[in-house]
Design a protein around this motif. Structure first.
Motif, PDB file in Angstrom:
ATOM      1  N   SER A  59       0.850  -1.201   0.000  1.00 17.77           N
ATOM      2  CA  SER A  59       0.000   0.000   0.000  1.00 17.77           C
ATOM      3  C   SER A  59       0.880   1.244   0.000  1.00 17.77           C
ATOM      4  O   SER A  59       2.101   1.151   0.216  1.00 17.77           O
ATOM      5  CB  SER A  59      -0.908   0.038   1.241  1.00 17.77           C
ATOM      6  N   GLY A  60       0.260   2.386  -0.178  1.00 18.38           N
ATOM      7  CA  GLY A  60       0.989   3.654  -0.087  1.00 18.38           C
ATOM      8  C   GLY A  60       1.468   3.916   1.333  1.00 18.38           C
ATOM      9  O   GLY A  60       2.506   4.537   1.554  1.00 18.38           O
ATOM     10  N   THR A  61       0.691   3.428   2.299  1.00 15.72           N
ATOM     11  CA  THR A  61       1.065   3.577   3.701  1.00 15.72           C
ATOM     12  C   THR A  61       2.317   2.746   3.996  1.00 15.72           C
ATOM     13  O   THR A  61       3.287   3.242   4.588  1.00 15.72           O
ATOM     14  CB  THR A  61      -0.101   3.105   4.608  1.00 15.72           C
ATOM     15  N   LEU A  64       5.491   4.232   2.644  1.00 18.42           N
ATOM     16  CA  LEU A  64       6.086   5.254   3.518  1.00 18.42           C
ATOM     17  C   LEU A  64       6.862   4.594   4.664  1.00 18.42           C
ATOM     18  O   LEU A  64       7.978   5.019   4.999  1.00 18.42           O
ATOM     19  CB  LEU A  64       4.999   6.168   4.082  1.00 18.42           C
ATOM     20  N   THR A  85      -2.913  16.927   4.579  1.00 21.72           N
ATOM     21  CA  THR A  85      -2.709  15.723   3.775  1.00 21.72           C
ATOM     22  C   THR A  85      -3.549  14.611   4.369  1.00 21.72           C
ATOM     23  O   THR A  85      -4.178  14.782   5.417  1.00 21.72           O
ATOM     24  CB  THR A  85      -1.219  15.316   3.757  1.00 21.72           C
ATOM     25  N   ALA A  88      -2.194   9.137   6.553  1.00 21.25           N
ATOM     26  CA  ALA A  88      -1.089   8.162   6.453  1.00 21.25           C
ATOM     27  C   ALA A  88       0.285   8.825   6.479  1.00 21.25           C
ATOM     28  O   ALA A  88       1.242   8.256   7.019  1.00 21.25           O
ATOM     29  CB  ALA A  88      -1.237   7.326   5.180  1.00 21.25           C
ATOM     30  N   THR A  89       0.409  10.020   5.892  1.00 22.56           N
ATOM     31  CA  THR A  89       1.712  10.675   5.819  1.00 22.56           C
ATOM     32  C   THR A  89       2.309  10.853   7.215  1.00 22.56           C
ATOM     33  O   THR A  89       3.498  10.599   7.426  1.00 22.56           O
ATOM     34  CB  THR A  89       1.576  12.063   5.143  1.00 22.56           C
ATOM     35  N   VAL A 131       4.360  16.283   0.257  1.00 22.86           N
ATOM     36  CA  VAL A 131       3.303  15.508  -0.406  1.00 22.86           C
ATOM     37  C   VAL A 131       2.923  16.260  -1.677  1.00 22.86           C
ATOM     38  O   VAL A 131       2.860  17.493  -1.665  1.00 22.86           O
ATOM     39  CB  VAL A 131       2.061  15.422   0.519  1.00 22.86           C
ATOM     40  N   ASP A 157       6.016  11.882  -0.653  1.00 21.89           N
ATOM     41  CA  ASP A 157       4.788  11.099  -0.661  1.00 21.89           C
ATOM     42  C   ASP A 157       4.007  11.468  -1.931  1.00 21.89           C
ATOM     43  O   ASP A 157       3.315  12.478  -1.976  1.00 21.89           O
ATOM     44  CB  ASP A 157       3.975  11.395   0.607  1.00 21.89           C
ATOM     45  N   ALA A 159       1.591   9.724  -3.320  1.00 22.24           N
ATOM     46  CA  ALA A 159       0.393   8.877  -3.401  1.00 22.24           C
ATOM     47  C   ALA A 159      -0.666   9.478  -4.332  1.00 22.24           C
ATOM     48  O   ALA A 159      -1.430   8.761  -4.963  1.00 22.24           O
ATOM     49  CB  ALA A 159      -0.209   8.655  -2.015  1.00 22.24           C
ATOM     50  N   GLN A 160      -0.689  10.815  -4.411  1.00 22.32           N
ATOM     51  CA  GLN A 160      -1.700  11.468  -5.256  1.00 22.32           C
ATOM     52  C   GLN A 160      -1.115  11.979  -6.562  1.00 22.32           C
ATOM     53  O   GLN A 160      -1.851  12.378  -7.452  1.00 22.32           O
ATOM     54  CB  GLN A 160      -2.342  12.636  -4.483  1.00 22.32           C
ATOM     55  N   PHE A 183      -4.095   2.616  -4.484  1.00 20.47           N
ATOM     56  CA  PHE A 183      -5.473   2.535  -3.962  1.00 20.47           C
ATOM     57  C   PHE A 183      -6.424   2.857  -5.129  1.00 20.47           C
ATOM     58  O   PHE A 183      -6.114   3.725  -5.951  1.00 20.47           O
ATOM     59  CB  PHE A 183      -5.599   3.571  -2.831  1.00 20.47           C
ATOM     60  N   LYS A 186      -6.936   6.449  -6.420  1.00 27.60           N
ATOM     61  CA  LYS A 186      -5.785   7.292  -6.803  1.00 27.60           C
ATOM     62  C   LYS A 186      -5.730   7.358  -8.333  1.00 27.60           C
ATOM     63  O   LYS A 186      -6.327   6.520  -9.008  1.00 27.60           O
ATOM     64  CB  LYS A 186      -4.485   6.695  -6.268  1.00 27.60           C
ATOM     65  N   GLY A 194      -2.393  -1.350  -2.876  1.00 29.82           N
ATOM     66  CA  GLY A 194      -1.100  -1.509  -3.537  1.00 29.82           C
ATOM     67  C   GLY A 194      -0.307  -0.231  -3.424  1.00 29.82           C
ATOM     68  O   GLY A 194      -0.861   0.842  -3.164  1.00 29.82           O
ATOM     69  N   TYR A 309      -9.193  17.943   3.028  1.00 28.37           N
ATOM     70  CA  TYR A 309      -9.635  17.136   4.137  1.00 28.37           C
ATOM     71  C   TYR A 309     -10.299  18.062   5.134  1.00 28.37           C
ATOM     72  O   TYR A 309      -9.898  19.218   5.222  1.00 28.37           O
ATOM     73  CB  TYR A 309      -8.416  16.433   4.761  1.00 28.37           C
TER      74      TYR A 309
HETATM   75  C1  LIG Z   1      -3.805   7.610  -0.173  1.00 25.15           C
HETATM   76  C2  LIG Z   1      -2.665   8.259   0.455  1.00 25.15           C
HETATM   77  C3  LIG Z   1      -1.713   7.548   1.218  1.00 25.15           C
HETATM   78  C4  LIG Z   1      -1.895   6.114   1.608  1.00 25.15           C
HETATM   79  O1  LIG Z   1      -2.044   5.220   0.565  1.00 25.15           O
HETATM   80  P1  LIG Z   1      -2.749   3.806   0.819  1.00 25.15           P
HETATM   81  O2  LIG Z   1      -2.410   3.029  -0.410  1.00 25.15           O
HETATM   82  O3  LIG Z   1      -4.204   4.056   0.975  1.00 25.15           O
HETATM   83  O4  LIG Z   1      -2.151   3.199   2.032  1.00 25.15           O
HETATM   84  C5  LIG Z   1      -0.614   8.219   1.702  1.00 25.15           C
HETATM   85  N1  LIG Z   1      -0.445   9.533   1.482  1.00 25.15           N
HETATM   86  C6  LIG Z   1      -1.324  10.254   0.770  1.00 25.15           C
HETATM   87  C7  LIG Z   1      -1.049  11.695   0.525  1.00 25.15           C
HETATM   88  C8  LIG Z   1      -2.477   9.649   0.236  1.00 25.15           C
HETATM   89  O5  LIG Z   1      -3.340  10.387  -0.461  1.00 25.15           O
END
Ligand SMILES: *Cc1c(COP(=O)(O)O)cnc(C)c1O
Length: 367
Positions: A59-61, A64, A85, A88-89, A131, A157, A159-160, A183, A186, A194, A309
């Motif tokens: 995962s993205g988490t 990190l 953000t 998870a960050t 991020v 990060d 993720a986005q 995710f 995303k 993933g 958020y």
């Molecule tokens: C979605 C997201 C994550 C976490 O990703 P996951 O795959 O859901 O664990 C981390 N950082 C940011 C900025 C995100 O948007």
């Protein structure tokens, strides 16, 4: 009209042949864990970003966490990041027993304000985690420069923002370690969880490859403390089928964003992308002062919106122990009350864009 925010079902129907075949091939081989599709995907992602190493993960988490573990982040280390953000960050910083230190954001891009970072650095500071919020990279050159001056590490990060460019190259190219998420919602999503870590550093890559399989150097020989952090082969298969379409999808997202902005500029504060970078438009996010009212109005006529958020991280209940209070980060605190994200995906039709934008314009006129 009933509008779909992300159109994941529509996207599946478009690529159904390829996706079904790709998943079926995994089922036929039953190579569910670390099957050849995982390595094939890593090669494709490497071509896509020009990063020296790509290590997919769960995962993205976890991406990190793996990055911080590879960088040997220790308890009490301070890590500078943004309060604006997804949780998870900063959550992962706390899981490492390190301390998130927030720095306010820029009002125009919603990203970490590089001008405010130096004031937050102490002798305990070890790293900075910017991020690429809503799909737009942060000020990476400025941040890398500060990191170099104070000997800090940088984890981006992404993720986005996976697929965005910065000064003409993939964002990941500018990062010591870059992480992303696949995710489903995303910009490049799989059909479950993933993520991936990108780096040019040989040592980090070697550690992360071991750490995602419980730190093992070979079967049942555990050199490092790691985790069960692999990407499922079925998810790799989904991504292999989707990745060839991703560049075209980014163009689609850019086109939707451009049309939204054309119709809404002058009435609202529309998103700004700096000239030296691109956004992959994970979200198209407006600022509206009477946001909650407008969101309610739109909901009634079938237009879904979202708030990314509603609470800045320093005011989240789980972070009360850090001792922050209202007023500490005025830009982030102001923007949480104004931001609203509109339906965004590569397949929003011209008709839907007109419907959404007219509905928003009507609702401000009828306040
Ligand atoms: C979605 C997201 C994550 C976490 O990703 P996951 O795959 O859901 O664990 C981390 N950082 C940011 C900025 C995100 O948007």
């Amino acid at each position: 009209m009933k509008i779909d925010f992300a159109k994941l079902q529509h996207q599946y129907q478009l690529y159904k042949g390829d996706i079904d075949r790709s998943i079926q091939s995994v089922l036929n081989k039953s190579n569910y864990i670390m099957g050849e599709e995982v390595y094939q995907l890593e090669e494709e992602l490497q071509c896509f970003t020009q990063a020296k190493y790509v290590i997919t993960c769960s995962s993205g988490t976890d991406a990190l966490l793996l990055a911080m573990m590879a960088m040997d982040i220790q308890p009490e280390d301070e890590i500078i990041t943004t309060p604006f953000t997804f949780i998870a960050t900063a959550e992962t910083i706390t899981l490492m027993k390190a301390k998130p230190v927030f720095v306010d954001i820029e009002e125009t891009t919603f990203n970490l304000d590089a001008n405010k970072i130096e004031a937050a650095i102490t002798e305990k500071t070890k790293a900075i985690i910017p991020v690429g919020l809503y799909g737009q990279p942060a000020d990476l050159d400025e941040i890398n420069k500060i990191a170099k001056k104070y000997n800090l590490k940088v984890i981006v990060d992404g993720a986005q923002s996976f697929g965005a460019s910065y000064k003409g190259q993939a964002e990941a190219h500018h990062c010591e370690i870059y992480t992303t998420s696949f995710f489903p919602a995303k910009p490049l999503g799989c059909y479950g969880d993933g993520g991936a870590v990108f780096t040019n550093n040989d040592g980090y890559a070697e550690k992360i490859k071991m750490m995602r399989v419980h730190g093992q150097s070979k079967r049942y020989h555990h050199k490092l403390i790691g985790m069960g952090g692999r990407l499922d082969t079925i998810q790799a298969a989904v991504l292999l089928a989707k990745l060839p379409h991703y560049k075209e999808e980014i163009k689609g997202r850019e086109n939707v964003a451009e049309q939204y902005s054309q119709k809404l500029q002058g009435h609202f504060i529309t998103p700004v992308v700096k000239v030296d970078r691109t956004s992959v438009w994970a979200q198209y996010t407006l600022r509206i002062s009477n946001r909650d009212y407008i969101q309610e109005k739109l909901k009634k006529i079938g237009v879904p919106t979202a708030v990314h958020y509603p609470i800045p991280l320093h005011l989240q209940e789980c972070f009360q122990f850090l001792g922050y209070k209202q007023g500490d980060f005025p830009v982030a605190e102001k923007l949480v009350n104004e931001v609203v994200s509109l339906p965004m995906n590569p397949f929003v039709t011209d008709g839907e864009i007109s419907f959404v934008t007219s509905a928003i314009l009507d609702s401000i006129n009828n306040v």
